[in-house]
Design a protein around this motif. Structure first.
Motif, PDB file in Angstrom:
ATOM      1  N   ILE A   1       0.841  -1.205   0.000  1.00 26.74           N
ATOM      2  CA  ILE A   1       0.000   0.000   0.000  1.00 26.74           C
ATOM      3  C   ILE A   1       0.872   1.251   0.000  1.00 26.74           C
ATOM      4  N   LEU A   2       1.852   1.288   0.887  1.00 25.92           N
ATOM      5  CA  LEU A   2       2.681   2.481   1.017  1.00 25.92           C
ATOM      6  C   LEU A   2       3.548   2.713  -0.217  1.00 25.92           C
TER       7      LEU A   2
ATOM      8  N   TYR B   1       2.642  10.314  -4.245  1.00 24.30           N
ATOM      9  CA  TYR B   1       3.041  11.605  -3.688  1.00 24.30           C
ATOM     10  C   TYR B   1       4.343  12.121  -4.285  1.00 24.30           C
ATOM     11  N   GLU B   2       5.236  11.240  -4.657  1.00 27.50           N
ATOM     12  CA  GLU B   2       6.496  11.689  -5.260  1.00 27.50           C
ATOM     13  C   GLU B   2       6.296  12.179  -6.695  1.00 27.50           C
ATOM     14  N   THR B   3       5.357  11.593  -7.417  1.00 25.42           N
ATOM     15  CA  THR B   3       5.178  11.972  -8.823  1.00 25.42           C
ATOM     16  C   THR B   3       3.969  12.861  -9.064  1.00 25.42           C
ATOM     17  N   ARG B   4       3.019  12.852  -8.154  1.00 27.55           N
ATOM     18  CA  ARG B   4       1.758  13.567  -8.384  1.00 27.55           C
ATOM     19  C   ARG B   4       1.329  14.450  -7.214  1.00 27.55           C
ATOM     20  N   SER B   5       2.235  14.790  -6.306  1.00 28.01           N
ATOM     21  CA  SER B   5       1.808  15.537  -5.124  1.00 28.01           C
ATOM     22  C   SER B   5       1.137  16.862  -5.496  1.00 28.01           C
TER      23      SER B   5
ATOM     24  N   PRO C   1      13.315  10.161  -1.664  1.00 31.03           N
ATOM     25  CA  PRO C   1      11.979   9.662  -1.330  1.00 31.03           C
ATOM     26  C   PRO C   1      12.075   8.634  -0.197  1.00 31.03           C
ATOM     27  N   ALA C   2      11.032   8.563   0.587  1.00 30.66           N
ATOM     28  CA  ALA C   2      11.004   7.635   1.713  1.00 30.66           C
ATOM     29  C   ALA C   2      11.046   6.195   1.216  1.00 30.66           C
ATOM     30  N   ASP C   3      11.681   5.334   1.992  1.00 24.25           N
ATOM     31  CA  ASP C   3      11.709   3.906   1.691  1.00 24.25           C
ATOM     32  C   ASP C   3      10.502   3.265   2.375  1.00 24.25           C
TER      33      ASP C   3
ATOM     34  N   MET D   1       4.090  14.118   3.760  1.00 24.53           N
ATOM     35  CA  MET D   1       4.741  15.338   4.222  1.00 24.53           C
ATOM     36  C   MET D   1       6.122  15.507   3.605  1.00 24.53           C
ATOM     37  N   ARG D   2       6.853  14.426   3.447  1.00 25.81           N
ATOM     38  CA  ARG D   2       8.169  14.517   2.820  1.00 25.81           C
ATOM     39  C   ARG D   2       8.038  15.009   1.379  1.00 25.81           C
ATOM     40  N   ALA D   3       7.066  14.465   0.644  1.00 24.13           N
ATOM     41  CA  ALA D   3       6.862  14.876  -0.752  1.00 24.13           C
ATOM     42  C   ALA D   3       6.442  16.345  -0.828  1.00 24.13           C
TER      43      ALA D   3
END
Length: 197
Positions: free
Chosen positions: A92-93, A100-104, A180-182, A165-167
């Motif tokens: 899921i994550l 979020y990384e590509t479409r935030s 990006p988060a792992d 939040m990171r994105a």
């Protein structure tokens, strides 16, 4: 789940639907749905406006198909969660990390505009259907005793919050250099505080 190369986007002289969807979502991210003109969308996609209307009929239909296409890429059998809570949460994550990384930009824009634009609100039923399936996975693992019992959406927000939040931070602060988060690491940390004791 990757951006198309120019060779992939143009098939036998025709710009493929996915390339049009990607261009459209980029225009929305930068201009908003309401201000995104069909001329700007067609130009970003490398097609003319008449072709855009002929293929997709309306801006709302194009949005619906673009959103649906992004969720179709999420090949997950969420209706049959397994016994491994960590594996299900990583799956899921991983999707939401990609989203979020590509479409935030477009995600935030659509969430904001859905409040006052019925066209956008009607299209956001696709993401809601996916969230309902995620809720069922969370409930499955709560019933098995693998997760703390709480409203499933609370669990979901706690899980994806750090990734989102990171994105967002990387989008707002151009100097941010975080990778990006792992997903596996985020899930491991998440489970430290959300396993049933």
């Amino acid at each position: 789940m990757h951006q198309l190369s120019i060779e992939e986007a143009v098939v036998a002289g025709r710009v493929c639907d996915k390339a049009v969807f990607d261009a459209f979502l980029e225009v929305i991210a930068s201009q908003g749905y309401e201000r995104a003109t069909t001329r700007a969308i067609a130009e970003a996609a490398g097609i003319n406006e008449a072709t855009l209307f002929r293929r997709f009929e309306s801006k709302q239909n194009l949005l619906r198909l673009a959103v649906r296409s992004n969720f179709a890429e999420f090949e997950l059998d969420l209706d049959a969660p397994g016994d491994d809570v960590a594996a299900d949460l990583v799956t899921i994550l991983s999707y939401y990390t990609w989203l979020y990384e590509t479409r935030s930009g477009v995600v935030l824009t659509l969430m904001r505009e859905a409040k006052f634009n019925p066209e956008v609100a009607s299209v956001l039923t696709e993401p809601e259907k996916l969230l309902e399936r995620v809720d069922r996975v969370v409930l499955h693992h709560q019933q098995r005793g693998s997760l703390v019992v709480e409203p499933p959406r609370h669990t979901f927000f706690a899980l994806v919050g750090p990734v989102m939040m990171r994105a967002i931070a990387r989008r707002v602060d151009q100097r941010a250099t975080q990778k990006p988060a792992d997903p596996a690491t985020v899930v491991q940390r998440f489970l430290e505080g959300h396993r049933q004791r």
